[in-house]
Design a protein around this motif. Sequence first.
Motif, PDB file in Angstrom:
ATOM      1  N   ASP A 169     -12.567  -6.476  -0.355  1.00  0.00           N
ATOM      2  CA  ASP A 169     -11.595  -7.367   0.283  1.00  0.00           C
ATOM      3  C   ASP A 169     -11.661  -8.749  -0.367  1.00  0.00           C
ATOM      4  N   GLU A 179      -9.629  -4.564   2.026  1.00  0.00           N
ATOM      5  CA  GLU A 179      -8.718  -5.299   2.899  1.00  0.00           C
ATOM      6  C   GLU A 179      -8.030  -4.319   3.849  1.00  0.00           C
ATOM      7  N   ARG A 265      -9.388   0.220   7.451  1.00  0.00           N
ATOM      8  CA  ARG A 265      -9.900  -0.237   6.163  1.00  0.00           C
ATOM      9  C   ARG A 265     -11.050   0.681   5.764  1.00  0.00           C
TER      10      ARG A 265
END
Length: 354
Positions: A169, A179, A265
Amino acid sequence: MSRFQRFPTASSRRVLVCRAIALLLALALVSLVLAMSGRDIGELGRLVVASTIGSRFGLEDLALFMTPLLLTGSAVTVTRRMGLWNIGGEGQFYLGAVGATGVGLFVHGPAILILPLMAVVAMLCGMVWILLPALARAFANVNEIITTLLLNFVASLLVYWLATGPWRDRVTGALASTERLPVTIPDMWGVVHWGFPLALLIVCGLAAIMSVTRWGYEVRISGASAGVARYVGMPVKVRIVSAMLLSGALAALAGMFEVAGTVHRLQGGMADNFGYLGIVVAVLARGSCLAVIPSALLMALILDVGIVLQTQQVAATAVLAITGLVLLFVAIADECAHYRPVVSTTSAAARRPS
């Protein structure tokens, strides 16, 4: 004179009764131990009920736990009908999550197209991950337990590498995580997403496939006696490969549902042992695809209760011990269901008047 004798089969009703008794005994033993440690059992019991089946939040948690357990349990059940053990559900779960995340992050488009693509890619990744163990088992008679188990660790390390390296991320700087996926499975009730009813439909469809199709019939016969199956001309090796590929696809689909519907995620440890718990669900289901549903519900309830107990300062190791105790009692109950009292014929003949 009567004695207990073990019979090779036990009726579903008898197994259900024995399991109910086992759960009550396990509950009584756990309550006794907690009471000896100074806990208020009445208050703790009310809290557990209110926080699990007695509240919307608890029911949502049950559904979220059940969703991956339904699929990983079905994955193991398929191979069990073939006489095999897929211990690699954890790894296939991770690979499914990886495939789904790759599509979600790097393929752009409307959700109505991206979500099915994520599911297809996830299942293909799971099938690829189990392909080598399947071929090794079918054509070289290599033990599938070892090969599928070892690949779990490789898959876990792969996820950590992706989440901390190429796919990390870069927006929020979160550790060991990609992310947030721009496309997610829509919610249907609170935080429960549409993957839950879809998982139920998949289990029911799998039960129909195993019961009424030629493929399911040949899988059952090959699992019961590979020699007989070969004698009548069934392609046993092909059935081994196909059953294991289907198993890998189901476990990988669980990973897709988890990453796209719950976690949103890819991150390390997201499998949360659902692959291994699927083995327990399959054992409790005793080879029945439909029985995976109540077995997954029981396992989800145990997990939910464990979380509640930890909020009351019950150690995580104690919760793990309680879970193991419940499953041990259920396993003993399954074995006891096979024993029934019988009257000895020699003793009966001896009592007859001459």
